[in-house]
Each structure stands twice: as C-alpha cells, then as structure tokens.
Design a protein around this motif. Structure first.
Motif, PDB file in Angstrom:
ATOM      1  N   VAL A   2       1.461   9.138  35.139  1.00 22.29           N
ATOM      2  CA  VAL A   2       2.906   9.148  35.274  1.00 22.29           C
ATOM      3  C   VAL A   2       3.287  10.104  36.396  1.00 22.29           C
ATOM      4  O   VAL A   2       2.689  11.171  36.557  1.00 22.29           O
ATOM      5  CB  VAL A   2       3.570   9.542  33.933  1.00 22.29           C
ATOM      6  N   HIS A   3       4.271   9.699  37.178  1.00 23.90           N
ATOM      7  CA  HIS A   3       4.748  10.511  38.295  1.00 23.90           C
ATOM      8  C   HIS A   3       6.040  11.209  37.868  1.00 23.90           C
ATOM      9  O   HIS A   3       6.929  10.568  37.299  1.00 23.90           O
ATOM     10  CB  HIS A   3       4.999   9.616  39.501  1.00 23.90           C
ATOM     11  N   LEU A   4       6.141  12.510  38.133  1.00 28.82           N
ATOM     12  CA  LEU A   4       7.272  13.298  37.664  1.00 28.82           C
ATOM     13  C   LEU A   4       7.954  14.014  38.824  1.00 28.82           C
ATOM     14  O   LEU A   4       7.275  14.600  39.674  1.00 28.82           O
ATOM     15  CB  LEU A   4       6.793  14.344  36.647  1.00 28.82           C
ATOM     16  N   VAL A   5       9.281  13.990  38.834  1.00 24.18           N
ATOM     17  CA  VAL A   5      10.047  14.672  39.876  1.00 24.18           C
ATOM     18  C   VAL A   5      11.152  15.486  39.205  1.00 24.18           C
ATOM     19  O   VAL A   5      12.043  14.921  38.563  1.00 24.18           O
ATOM     20  CB  VAL A   5      10.664  13.679  40.868  1.00 24.18           C
ATOM     21  N   GLU A   6      11.079  16.805  39.405  1.00 27.89           N
ATOM     22  CA  GLU A   6      12.079  17.692  38.816  1.00 27.89           C
ATOM     23  C   GLU A   6      13.221  17.952  39.796  1.00 27.89           C
ATOM     24  O   GLU A   6      13.036  17.893  41.016  1.00 27.89           O
ATOM     25  CB  GLU A   6      11.471  19.055  38.438  1.00 27.89           C
ATOM     26  N   SER A   7      14.382  18.279  39.245  1.00 28.49           N
ATOM     27  CA  SER A   7      15.531  18.682  40.056  1.00 28.49           C
ATOM     28  C   SER A   7      16.465  19.510  39.191  1.00 28.49           C
ATOM     29  O   SER A   7      16.307  19.588  37.969  1.00 28.49           O
ATOM     30  CB  SER A   7      16.258  17.461  40.615  1.00 28.49           C
ATOM     31  N   GLY A   8      17.445  20.142  39.839  1.00 23.57           N
ATOM     32  CA  GLY A   8      18.469  20.864  39.103  1.00 23.57           C
ATOM     33  C   GLY A   8      18.354  22.383  39.151  1.00 23.57           C
ATOM     34  O   GLY A   8      19.221  23.086  38.633  1.00 23.57           O
ATOM     35  N   GLY A   9      17.295  22.887  39.746  1.00 22.25           N
ATOM     36  CA  GLY A   9      17.155  24.333  39.833  1.00 22.25           C
ATOM     37  C   GLY A   9      18.156  24.933  40.809  1.00 22.25           C
ATOM     38  O   GLY A   9      18.868  24.220  41.516  1.00 22.25           O
TER      39      GLY A   9
END
Length: 119
Positions: A2-9
């Motif tokens: 699974v590929h994961l991309v975080e955001s919101g920091g």
C-alpha cells in the motif's frame, strides 16, 4: 503493498489543533491495520495511534490519549489524526504506517509530515 501519503502538518502554537491526513492507495482491501507514528529529533520512532481498517479500535499511546483521535474514511481511503491541545512535546515528524496482517510489522510507510508546536 500500500502506498501512503501524509499531509496536514505545519507550525502551530501550543494549545491549538491540527488534523493530519494519510491517503492510501494500492492494496488497501488487504491491509489489516493503519497507524500513526512520530519521530522527534534524536529519538526513536514511536507509536501514536492505530486502528484496524475494519474499524475495530482505536488504540492510543498514553501520551496522546484524550487529546488525539484517529479515524478513517473508507470512501476516501484516508486515515486521519485529529490532534488537540498540542504541546511542544508533540513536535515531530508524523508518519502513517500500514500492516498486512495481525502478526506482520508495519511495513508500508509514508514520507512523513512535520508538526512543530511553538510554546
């Protein structure tokens, strides 16, 4: 996999809130659980919160219990971390992780998103 991309920091003042997002793609349906981890400078990566993709859970580290909340939106394949009452101790790079089954370690990771809390 699974590929994961975080955001919101970002940079926030102590006492304020942030919501992190983790968008998952790839083998989502075979993913057992997702989790949020963090790593502060000079420290080991530590578990923050987790839940099963089925919705069972969540679980929290004692340091964030009653302040953070993990959730997921299956329709958007997104895992969220709502962080309230932030303190300087929460400053870290936050990572989203995924594991394929109960016995497996968290083997898929995003690149992380920086959270900085100013006092």
């Amino acid at each position: 996999q699974v590929h994961l991309v975080e955001s919101g920091g970002g940079l926030v003042q102590a006492g304020h809130s942030l919501r992190l997002s983790c968008v998952a793609s790839g083998s989502i349906l075979t993913t057992y659980a997702f989790g949020w981890f963090r790593q502060a400078p000079g420290k080991e990566r530590e578990f923050v919160a987790g839940l099963l993709w089925s919705g069972v859970g969540p679980w929290y580290a004692d340091s964030v219990k009653d302040r953070f909340a993990i959730s997921r939106d299956k329709s958007k394949a997104t895992i969220y971390l709502q962080m309230n009452s932030l303190t300087s101790e929460d400053t870290a790079v936050y990572y989203c992780g995924a594991k394929a089954n109960k016995m497996a370690p968290f083997g898929s990771w995003g690149r992380g998103t920086q959270v900085t809390v100013s006092s």
